[in-house]
Design an enzyme around this catalytic site. Structure first.
Site, mmCIF file in Angstrom:
data_model
loop_
_atom_site.group_PDB
_atom_site.id
_atom_site.type_symbol
_atom_site.label_atom_id
_atom_site.label_comp_id
_atom_site.label_asym_id
_atom_site.label_seq_id
_atom_site.Cartn_x
_atom_site.Cartn_y
_atom_site.Cartn_z
ATOM 1 N N CYS A 1 5.930 10.610 -18.968
ATOM 2 C CA CYS A 1 5.950 12.057 -19.196
ATOM 3 C C CYS A 1 5.675 12.822 -17.917
ATOM 4 O O CYS A 1 6.280 13.850 -17.638
ATOM 5 C CB CYS A 1 4.888 12.460 -20.209
ATOM 6 S SG CYS A 1 5.158 11.727 -21.812
ATOM 7 N N ALA B 1 -1.440 0.262 1.027
ATOM 8 C CA ALA B 1 -2.830 0.602 1.408
ATOM 9 C C ALA B 1 -3.497 1.583 0.450
ATOM 10 O O ALA B 1 -4.703 1.489 0.209
ATOM 11 C CB ALA B 1 -2.845 1.173 2.826
ATOM 12 N N HIS B 2 -2.731 2.550 -0.090
ATOM 13 C CA HIS B 2 -3.405 3.615 -0.850
ATOM 14 C C HIS B 2 -3.891 3.172 -2.228
ATOM 15 O O HIS B 2 -4.536 3.943 -2.936
ATOM 16 C CB HIS B 2 -2.529 4.876 -0.936
ATOM 17 C CG HIS B 2 -1.400 4.826 -1.925
ATOM 18 N ND1 HIS B 2 -1.483 5.416 -3.165
ATOM 19 C CD2 HIS B 2 -0.162 4.287 -1.842
ATOM 20 C CE1 HIS B 2 -0.327 5.247 -3.800
ATOM 21 N NE2 HIS B 2 0.487 4.558 -3.028
ATOM 22 N N GLY C 1 4.416 0.420 -0.758
ATOM 23 C CA GLY C 1 4.799 -0.621 -1.702
ATOM 24 C C GLY C 1 6.263 -0.530 -2.100
ATOM 25 O O GLY C 1 6.949 -1.550 -2.220
HETATM 26 C C1 LIG Z 1 1.937 2.102 -6.625
HETATM 27 C C2 LIG Z 1 2.817 0.964 -6.879
HETATM 28 C C3 LIG Z 1 3.998 0.773 -6.134
HETATM 29 C C4 LIG Z 1 4.480 1.774 -5.127
HETATM 30 O O1 LIG Z 1 3.671 1.802 -3.968
HETATM 31 P P1 LIG Z 1 3.839 3.020 -2.951
HETATM 32 O O2 LIG Z 1 3.021 2.611 -1.774
HETATM 33 O O3 LIG Z 1 3.298 4.218 -3.645
HETATM 34 O O4 LIG Z 1 5.290 3.125 -2.643
HETATM 35 C C5 LIG Z 1 4.750 -0.344 -6.392
HETATM 36 N N1 LIG Z 1 4.379 -1.240 -7.310
HETATM 37 C C6 LIG Z 1 3.256 -1.104 -8.020
HETATM 38 C C7 LIG Z 1 2.875 -2.156 -9.015
HETATM 39 C C8 LIG Z 1 2.439 0.003 -7.848
HETATM 40 O O5 LIG Z 1 1.340 0.139 -8.575
#
Ligand SMILES: *Cc1c(COP(=O)(O)O)cnc(C)c1O
Length: 401
Positions: A325, A200-201, A71
């Protein structure tokens, strides 16, 4: 000790079906998708099929879906890639104050390159006002990036309305949909989304793979120059197992989206109602109505946030604070400050995010533990003592929206 995982907004457990789908591509099906012999072509077919499945989840065409490492990369690519490719048209970008740091820090980096960024405030419910958005658009505005759903307080933004307002003024609309993809209904055409990030995660798939949807005709700089992968825009040999796993996770999520949504909504509302009824000096953060089905975020007064997290962890409950934190900083969460919480309240915040298999019993156990934890912490709090003696007022009890 039993572990209860209520931190699904930070990551999810990969499903066994996803692992099973990925495994062959780590071993016998190891071919490079760019190779012309059958071993390579089977890998290439797997990537193409995954692209089709993922495009289908958001009503896009496969050629508009570009794989990334997650993401954060998708957000960086969308915003920097678009801004740099379209700087001749204008140098103003609109985003919101409650975006993920992958968007906020990307915008800050562009400010150093001479772009101007408007960080829209949100209302007390954590929602961007469409009027504010319209008022922020200038003749030199080229891009708006507003998240679909917030990762801390779960608020779902009025994406279709915002995108329509952007288009009226010729502004391209990107959304970070990492928390929504696979969880909420998304259709890029119906909603007017020009670019969209997913990972994906966050939907029971593997870490390290995501996607950026780029609507046909939207000009974005290449991210990685090199080979012809991702239509020449992002070189590097494809993460075939990751991509296959992402598609499998999305397919499964799409199939059960409505049923999971319904069951999570019931558990979420039970949790919110129980906390409001049984824990004094507690405030729900973010709109209750326009909210992800798996998100519960509360602030509690007269306690210290780290103590709460540590005691919950000691009881086997995996939760997080709304604050940063955990990332080594003591600054309270920018999201909670943006909805108007004072620092001392923002510090005592807790986020519970349900998973697809979270049960009512899990949540009840967590809330029972929370009640004990908060009672212990308040017993030791000098501020709570002052409150009981009438020397200080409760901010939360006197809260007005
Ligand atoms: C987790 C998250 C990301 C980052 O995604 P990654 O795959 O961990 O880089 C970006 N935006 C939002 C809203 C998220 O919850």
């Amino acid at each position: 000790m039993k572990q209860i995982y209520l931190d699904n907004a930070s990551t999810t457990a990969m499903r066994s079906e996803v692992l099973e789908a990925m495994l062959p591509y780590f071993s016998e099906e190891f071919g490079n998708p760019s190779s012309i012999y059958p071993l390579g072509q089977r890998a290439s077919d797997a990537v193409a099929e995954a692209r089709e499945v993922l495009a289908g989840c958001i009503g896009a065409k496969p050629r508009e879906v570009f794989f990334t490492s997650g993401g954060s990369e998708a957000d960086n690519w969308a915003i920097k890639g678009f801004a740099r490719a379209n700087a001749a048209k204008g140098r103003h970008i609109i985003t919101s104050a409650i975006e993920h740091h992958a968007v906020l820090h990307t915008c800050a980096a562009l400010e150093k390159e001479g772009f101007e960024v408007t960080y829209l405030p949100v209302d007390a419910d954590g929602l961007v006002r469409v009027e504010d958005f319209k008022a922020a658009i200038r003749p030199d505005t080229i891009l708006a990036s507003i998240m679909f759903a917030n990762n801390e307080i779960g608020t779902i933004q009025p994406i279709a309305e915002l995108a329509a307002a952007a288009h009226e003024e010729g502004v391209v609309f990107h959304t970070d949909a990492v928390q929504a993809f696979g969880h909420e209904y998304i259709n890029v055409d119906e909603m007017g989304i020009d670019m969209l990030s997913a990972s994906a995660h966050k939907l029971y798939g593997p870490k390290g793979v995501g996607l950026l949807y780029i609507r046909k005709g939207v000009k974005v700089q290449n991210l990685i120059d090199g080979g012809q992968q991702e239509r020449g825009k992002r070189a590097t040999t494809e993460n075939v197992p990751g991509i296959v796993g992402f598609a499998k996770a999305a397919e499964l999520a799409e199939g059960e989206r409505e049923s999971v949504h319904t069951s999570q909504l019931a558990i979420r509302d039970h949790a919110i109602e129980r906390i409001l009824a049984e824990i004094p000096h507690a405030k729900l953060n973010g709109s209750w109505e326009s909210r992800l089905a798996n998100n519960v975020n509360f602030s509690f007064e007269f306690i210290e946030g780290e103590g709460m997290l540590l005691q919950m962890a000691a009881r086997g409950i995996c939760v997080s604070s709304g604050s940063a934190c955990t990332s080594g900083s003591l600054d309270p969460s920018h999201v909670l400050l943006a909805i108007g919480l004072p620092h001392e309240i923002a510090h005592g915040s807790l986020r519970l995010t349900l998973g697809r298999d979270t049960t009512l019993e899990d949540v009840d156990f967590a809330i029972d533990s929370l009640k004990t934890t908060l009672a212990n912490l308040r017993m030791m709090s000098p501020l709570y003592e002052d409150f009981k003696q009438g020397k200080v007022q409760s901010i939360i009890d006197n809260w007005e929206k």
